[in-house]
Write an enzyme that holds these catalytic residues in place. Sequence first.
Site, PDB file in Angstrom:
ATOM      1  N   ASP A 185     -49.346  13.563  37.091  1.00  0.00           N
ATOM      2  CA  ASP A 185     -50.083  14.827  37.117  1.00  0.00           C
ATOM      3  C   ASP A 185     -50.378  15.167  38.574  1.00  0.00           C
ATOM      4  O   ASP A 185     -49.681  14.704  39.468  1.00  0.00           O
ATOM      5  CB  ASP A 185     -51.350  14.731  36.266  1.00  0.00           C
ATOM      6  CG  ASP A 185     -51.739  16.072  35.627  1.00  0.00           C
ATOM      7  OD1 ASP A 185     -51.972  17.021  36.391  1.00  0.00           O
ATOM      8  OD2 ASP A 185     -51.793  16.168  34.392  1.00  0.00           O
TER       9      ASP A 185
ATOM     10  N   HIS B 135     -47.613  16.449  40.330  1.00  0.00           N
ATOM     11  CA  HIS B 135     -47.700  17.903  40.175  1.00  0.00           C
ATOM     12  C   HIS B 135     -48.249  18.579  41.420  1.00  0.00           C
ATOM     13  O   HIS B 135     -48.707  19.716  41.352  1.00  0.00           O
ATOM     14  CB  HIS B 135     -48.550  18.253  38.953  1.00  0.00           C
ATOM     15  CG  HIS B 135     -47.912  17.870  37.654  1.00  0.00           C
ATOM     16  ND1 HIS B 135     -48.475  18.177  36.421  1.00  0.00           N
ATOM     17  CD2 HIS B 135     -46.757  17.205  37.374  1.00  0.00           C
ATOM     18  CE1 HIS B 135     -47.699  17.707  35.464  1.00  0.00           C
ATOM     19  NE2 HIS B 135     -46.655  17.115  36.005  1.00  0.00           N
TER      20      HIS B 135
END
Length: 394
Positions: free
Chosen positions: A220, A243
Amino acid sequence: MILIIVLVLLLYVLSNSDVVVASPSAVTFNVVGLGAKPDGKTDSTKAFLFAWSKACSTVKPAVIYVPVGRFLLQKAVFSGQCKNRAITFRIAGTLVAPSNYRVIGNAGNWLMFDDVNGVTISGGILDGQGTSLWACKSSGNSGCPIGATTLEFSNSNNIVINGVTSLNSQMFHIVINGCHNVKMLGVKVSASGDSPNTDGIHVQMSTGVTILNSKMSTGDDCVSIGPGTTNLWIENVACGPGHGISIGSLGKDSEEAGVQNVTVKTLTFIGSQNGVRIKSWGRPSTGFARNILFQHVVMENVENPIVIDQNYCPGNKDCPGQVSGVKISDVTYQDIHGTSATPVAVKFDCSSKFPCTSIQMEDVKLTYNNQPAESSCSHAAGSASGFVQPTICF
């Protein structure tokens, strides 16, 4: 010969005693001397909490020493208020979460520091053992627990996290919530690129946070910046997989504190989903993001190198047909170079009700397949200076 025997005995006592005088001004508590077992199987939670209670109750600076070995810990909460403002966890070994993810999976966090002042965590590995929970989630099983954050500091001041490695967290690796004056140096985050919700460092409702010289590989955001974050400095960070570094998601709540005075510089993104991102829910909110600087950034095969997304609406729930109320302004992108994995390297998808304003692009060069990349703008206004590629669509 007698002197040698005396020295050997003294070293043995120091390594196994629960209390060791570290210096004239500090005292050290060895968790092994207080009952912890470095075998990775015996529950050492009570010994760690006992060491904390001793360190917290002394008026002198204190060190809690964790020697080499693997120490199994259940959920542990280290609470203030302490009688001194200088407690150091010096970790030479590894702290291990329970292998059965359900033991702490709904506990919110694994290692929690609440209402403390002047705490340092130095060295060591925090092994969240989250891989089995990730597998549960990827299987579509609705009965999986949400997962625990590995390390959280809440409502705390004057914190240092130095040289710590967080490995395979069930959920977020490190959370800084409601804190002031936090320094994180040489932090390493390691988790699979497909591990769900395993943000590297999440900061919210905090001021004066610094993140330096760190490396993050996770599933993430490498760093996520939540509501109420002010005066944040991030420098010399490598991200990928992951991310990217994200301000947001903002605007989840209708009444929400804003984000301001954020500097993010000297970054490398390698194969990440995003580079530098600002995102907000597509629904009304009092939130904002302003006075943001992204500077000296290298992108290597990044899917979305520069992005503002104000139509974030996961699962199309609770926001379709609405527009974001988050106001984004005074954002500077300076000296950003590298390659995009997609044709559109710069995307500004801003709120139709509150367009992005004062977006500045300076010395930006992003390519796709050895050609100039493209840009896409919606409800964004700003300026460009120096060499800027792709051509900006303000």
